[in-house]
Motif scaffolding. Sequence first.
Motif, PDB file in Angstrom:
ATOM      1  N   UNK A   1       0.850  -1.194   0.000  1.00 55.74           N
ATOM      2  CA  UNK A   1       0.000   0.000   0.000  1.00 55.74           C
ATOM      3  C   UNK A   1       0.880   1.236   0.000  1.00 55.74           C
ATOM      4  N   UNK A   2       0.473   2.253  -0.762  1.00 59.59           N
ATOM      5  CA  UNK A   2       1.195   3.517  -0.793  1.00 59.59           C
ATOM      6  C   UNK A   2       0.238   4.652  -0.465  1.00 59.59           C
ATOM      7  N   UNK A   3       0.760   5.714   0.098  1.00 58.15           N
ATOM      8  CA  UNK A   3      -0.046   6.886   0.450  1.00 58.15           C
ATOM      9  C   UNK A   3      -0.026   7.898  -0.679  1.00 58.15           C
ATOM     10  N   UNK A   4      -1.202   8.383  -1.038  1.00 60.64           N
ATOM     11  CA  UNK A   4      -1.309   9.411  -2.070  1.00 60.64           C
ATOM     12  C   UNK A   4      -1.343  10.761  -1.365  1.00 60.64           C
ATOM     13  N   UNK A   5      -0.367  11.643  -1.554  1.00 52.87           N
ATOM     14  CA  UNK A   5      -0.312  12.908  -0.811  1.00 52.87           C
ATOM     15  C   UNK A   5      -1.447  13.865  -1.178  1.00 52.87           C
ATOM     16  N   UNK A   6      -1.958  14.547  -0.176  1.00 54.95           N
ATOM     17  CA  UNK A   6      -3.015  15.537  -0.427  1.00 54.95           C
ATOM     18  C   UNK A   6      -2.502  16.686  -1.285  1.00 54.95           C
ATOM     19  N   UNK A   7      -1.217  16.998  -1.108  1.00 59.31           N
ATOM     20  CA  UNK A   7      -0.648  18.138  -1.837  1.00 59.31           C
ATOM     21  C   UNK A   7      -0.538  17.895  -3.335  1.00 59.31           C
ATOM     22  N   UNK A   8      -0.734  16.641  -3.757  1.00 60.94           N
ATOM     23  CA  UNK A   8      -0.617  16.329  -5.180  1.00 60.94           C
ATOM     24  C   UNK A   8      -1.961  16.384  -5.894  1.00 60.94           C
TER      25      UNK A   8
END
Length: 591
Positions: free
Chosen positions: A507-514
Amino acid sequence: MSTTRVGRGWLSPRFGVLGAACAALLATTVPASSAVSAADPSCPTGTPANAITKGMAVHGLTVTSGTQPDKFQGNVLGVLNDGIAPGIDMIMVQLRGSQITDAKGNVDKGIWYGMSGSPVYDAQGRLLGAVSYGFSASPSDVAGLTPGPAMMKLINGSPAKAAGAAKVALPNTTAHRLVASGALTSTQASGGLKQLPMPISVSGLSQRDLTKIANRFNIKRQLVAGGGTSTSTAATTIVPGGNLAAALAYGDAAWYAMGSATAVCGSQVLGFGHPFGWTGSSMLSMHGGDAIYIQKDNTYGSFKLANISAPVGRLVQDRLEGIAGVLGTLPPLTKVTSHVTATNGNSRNGTTMIAYRPYTALIAAFGHLYVNALVVLDKLRSGSATVQWTVKGTRADGSSWTFNRQDRFASHYSIAFESSYESYRQMQTIMHNNFENVRINSVHYDGSYSPKFHALTIDKVQVKPGAKWVTLSRRSNTRVKAGSKLPVRVTLMPSSGVGGPVIANLAVSVPRSAKGSGGELVIEGGPGRSRLHATSFDDLLTKLANSPHNNTVTASLYADTKGGGRNPSSSDTQLVSDVVSGSQFGQLSIR
């Protein structure tokens, strides 16, 4: 922040091949040592330069078989003024006997490689010099001697600092006279005198292996297969004219050059008559040897084949006039041990002692582990392995450190070679770190080998941005939610086609800033694109130990930032049963 990386330039010493034995080995970082003068009645007296005359009778000692020197005779042909270096003449002699010539006086083996250091005396028993130069064409009975008084300066503590040459051209008048007398052929005379070659003999490896290692690590010094190790712990007494070896390592991995001893003065030994590596001070181990025989070679020159025996001391000087060592005291050594097994039932425990510190990683990995793996596998090519290595050493302040690492390996080409490289690379990184001077004191390997190739290949990658799994591909542009956790499922298939799939869940985290930008999801097997960034020596050891293994699956998300840059924002790893190869990636649209 400092970045530590593996450098290979240090493995590029200007080692010469046949005839360039005086090229620099590698400058060591150990403190310099020097021989101590000793008033010993067994020390020979050097022949004064004004006592040397053309035609004077000489005799000498060298070993052709076993450990006891044979006698040979000869005559002085003349003296080449400054023939070795400014202030150091070369004494030219024509020798006979001891397989140099046959019973009829015809050239037999000639001056062979391994005679370096063989003492030559005048009629009064004074040391005229040591055999150290010869002709490299067909076998010749003409040799160049390094003068005895010049060599004795190594014990008296005043070796020459002049620049010498590995090759000495004969003056035309001398060359014509020697050719006319039949002492030399015109080819030999035109080729000049060269230092008798001292290639490094290596045990346990074929010439093909050595060529591969030399090419891979840019080693210029000639490595030759066929080195032999002692079958017992017995040491051979060093005597004038006897076998004398300078060793980078001994044991399972014996790396050494075999020559002859010129003089033994109490606890001090002189030999070779020319440099081994010309390092000035030296920290190699010193050994005797057991000669098997002299091999005649009409093309490159005859040579001596000999086993190295147990260590008897350390070399402390490596100079233009020869080498000098001290009996009874060994140099600091790195002990390499291993327990290697194979699924065919073979197993082996091995030990190697390394004296030459700059080659610690190379000899431990490719001289020791690689050779022992080949022995138990009894096979050169494909296979699989699990290897653990424990490295212990001391830091600059004298405190100790320990490094542990285990990894899996698989290779279609050579599992023995593949399984040796990672430990070599990591030890290199440790020894050449950017933070402090450290030393490796011991290395231990536990290896388990199989001749069967076991590996996994990345077959399919799926992500779950919502309720359903979506297959990732290079052409897809999967929409994912900013600030979410993106599940990743990787299907791995056995490379052999035998057995079912292996699933890795990541699992990977998708950044909010992107949000509103794009990104790329990269799935890789093994170390992948991992880079090592360390801030201290302790941090370096930790990050080396925890770096991705060959049986690791890694998922990395690279998200576009608002500034236009591209940085890895999240990653996840999972260990699986076998080595993983391959990679896949796909584009993401972050909303």
